[in-house]
Design a protein around this motif. Sequence first.
Motif, PDB file in Angstrom:
ATOM      1  N   UNK A   1      36.707  39.019  34.410  1.00 34.58           N
ATOM      2  CA  UNK A   1      36.656  37.653  33.880  1.00 34.58           C
ATOM      3  C   UNK A   1      37.491  37.518  32.607  1.00 34.58           C
ATOM      4  N   UNK A   2      37.379  38.491  31.719  1.00 31.35           N
ATOM      5  CA  UNK A   2      38.192  38.450  30.492  1.00 31.35           C
ATOM      6  C   UNK A   2      39.684  38.489  30.818  1.00 31.35           C
ATOM      7  N   UNK A   3      40.059  39.326  31.784  1.00 34.62           N
ATOM      8  CA  UNK A   3      41.467  39.396  32.185  1.00 34.62           C
ATOM      9  C   UNK A   3      41.930  38.079  32.801  1.00 34.62           C
ATOM     10  N   UNK A   4      41.071  37.474  33.622  1.00 35.23           N
ATOM     11  CA  UNK A   4      41.410  36.186  34.234  1.00 35.23           C
ATOM     12  C   UNK A   4      41.577  35.098  33.172  1.00 35.23           C
ATOM     13  N   UNK A   5      40.685  35.118  32.184  1.00 34.58           N
ATOM     14  CA  UNK A   5      40.782  34.128  31.106  1.00 34.58           C
ATOM     15  C   UNK A   5      42.088  34.314  30.345  1.00 34.58           C
ATOM     16  N   UNK A   6      42.421  35.560  30.067  1.00 36.45           N
ATOM     17  CA  UNK A   6      43.670  35.835  29.337  1.00 36.45           C
ATOM     18  C   UNK A   6      44.886  35.405  30.160  1.00 36.45           C
ATOM     19  N   UNK A   7      44.854  35.666  31.468  1.00 43.14           N
ATOM     20  CA  UNK A   7      45.956  35.258  32.339  1.00 43.14           C
ATOM     21  C   UNK A   7      46.097  33.736  32.356  1.00 43.14           C
ATOM     22  N   UNK A   8      44.949  33.038  32.480  1.00 41.06           N
ATOM     23  CA  UNK A   8      44.984  31.572  32.476  1.00 41.06           C
ATOM     24  C   UNK A   8      45.496  31.055  31.136  1.00 41.06           C
ATOM     25  N   UNK A   9      45.095  31.697  30.082  1.00 35.34           N
ATOM     26  CA  UNK A   9      45.545  31.289  28.752  1.00 35.34           C
ATOM     27  C   UNK A   9      47.059  31.434  28.622  1.00 35.34           C
ATOM     28  N   UNK A  10      47.576  32.558  29.087  1.00 37.47           N
ATOM     29  CA  UNK A  10      49.023  32.783  29.013  1.00 37.47           C
ATOM     30  C   UNK A  10      49.770  31.764  29.867  1.00 37.47           C
ATOM     31  N   UNK A  11      49.210  31.449  31.046  1.00 38.20           N
ATOM     32  CA  UNK A  11      49.849  30.446  31.908  1.00 38.20           C
ATOM     33  C   UNK A  11      49.909  29.097  31.206  1.00 38.20           C
TER      34      UNK A  11
ATOM     35  N   UNK B   1      46.227  22.244  21.005  1.00 36.00           N
ATOM     36  CA  UNK B   1      46.299  23.179  19.878  1.00 36.00           C
ATOM     37  C   UNK B   1      44.909  23.411  19.286  1.00 36.00           C
ATOM     38  N   UNK B   2      44.169  22.326  19.095  1.00 40.71           N
ATOM     39  CA  UNK B   2      42.807  22.450  18.569  1.00 40.71           C
ATOM     40  C   UNK B   2      41.916  23.226  19.536  1.00 40.71           C
ATOM     41  N   UNK B   3      42.089  22.969  20.831  1.00 44.03           N
ATOM     42  CA  UNK B   3      41.304  23.663  21.858  1.00 44.03           C
ATOM     43  C   UNK B   3      41.554  25.167  21.800  1.00 44.03           C
ATOM     44  N   UNK B   4      42.819  25.554  21.771  1.00 47.45           N
ATOM     45  CA  UNK B   4      43.138  26.982  21.767  1.00 47.45           C
ATOM     46  C   UNK B   4      42.748  27.644  20.450  1.00 47.45           C
ATOM     47  N   UNK B   5      42.777  26.905  19.380  1.00 45.54           N
ATOM     48  CA  UNK B   5      42.310  27.467  18.102  1.00 45.54           C
ATOM     49  C   UNK B   5      40.814  27.768  18.187  1.00 45.54           C
ATOM     50  N   UNK B   6      40.068  26.867  18.816  1.00 46.85           N
ATOM     51  CA  UNK B   6      38.622  27.078  18.992  1.00 46.85           C
ATOM     52  C   UNK B   6      38.374  28.261  19.928  1.00 46.85           C
TER      53      UNK B   6
END
Length: 131
Positions: free
Chosen positions: A57-67, A85-90
Amino acid sequence: MASHLAQEVQLAKRHEEIVSQRLVLLQQMENHLRDKEAEKTWQTQEADTAHKRNTVLLNDIETARKKLHSREHLLLHPDTVNLETLYWAKIDESIPKWEAFFLGRTQTPIGIKTIKPAKQGRSSIKGSIPR
């Protein structure tokens, strides 16, 4: 002499009872130990499975984040960019709190608030419909 013989027989019977009770208790202890070992094995397997799932799940979240970050080159409305930007900062702020939990090192992070869904009544719908 007869009384000594009777006592000896009585003691022998009591000894037999005690030995049989001991055997029963030993068997019960062995069964209990076997059950505990089986439960421990099951819990270990469940913990390993949960740890692997959380790592995925952590890897999937990181992959989605990078996408999503790679899509920044698209021209978006400035308000959308600001919200993103605010979302990703949170997200960046809360990842360290959750990472240890997903890896099985801690319990649920303290201070995480649950959000209750707003009740939808006639009055809330009425205000949002343009006339």
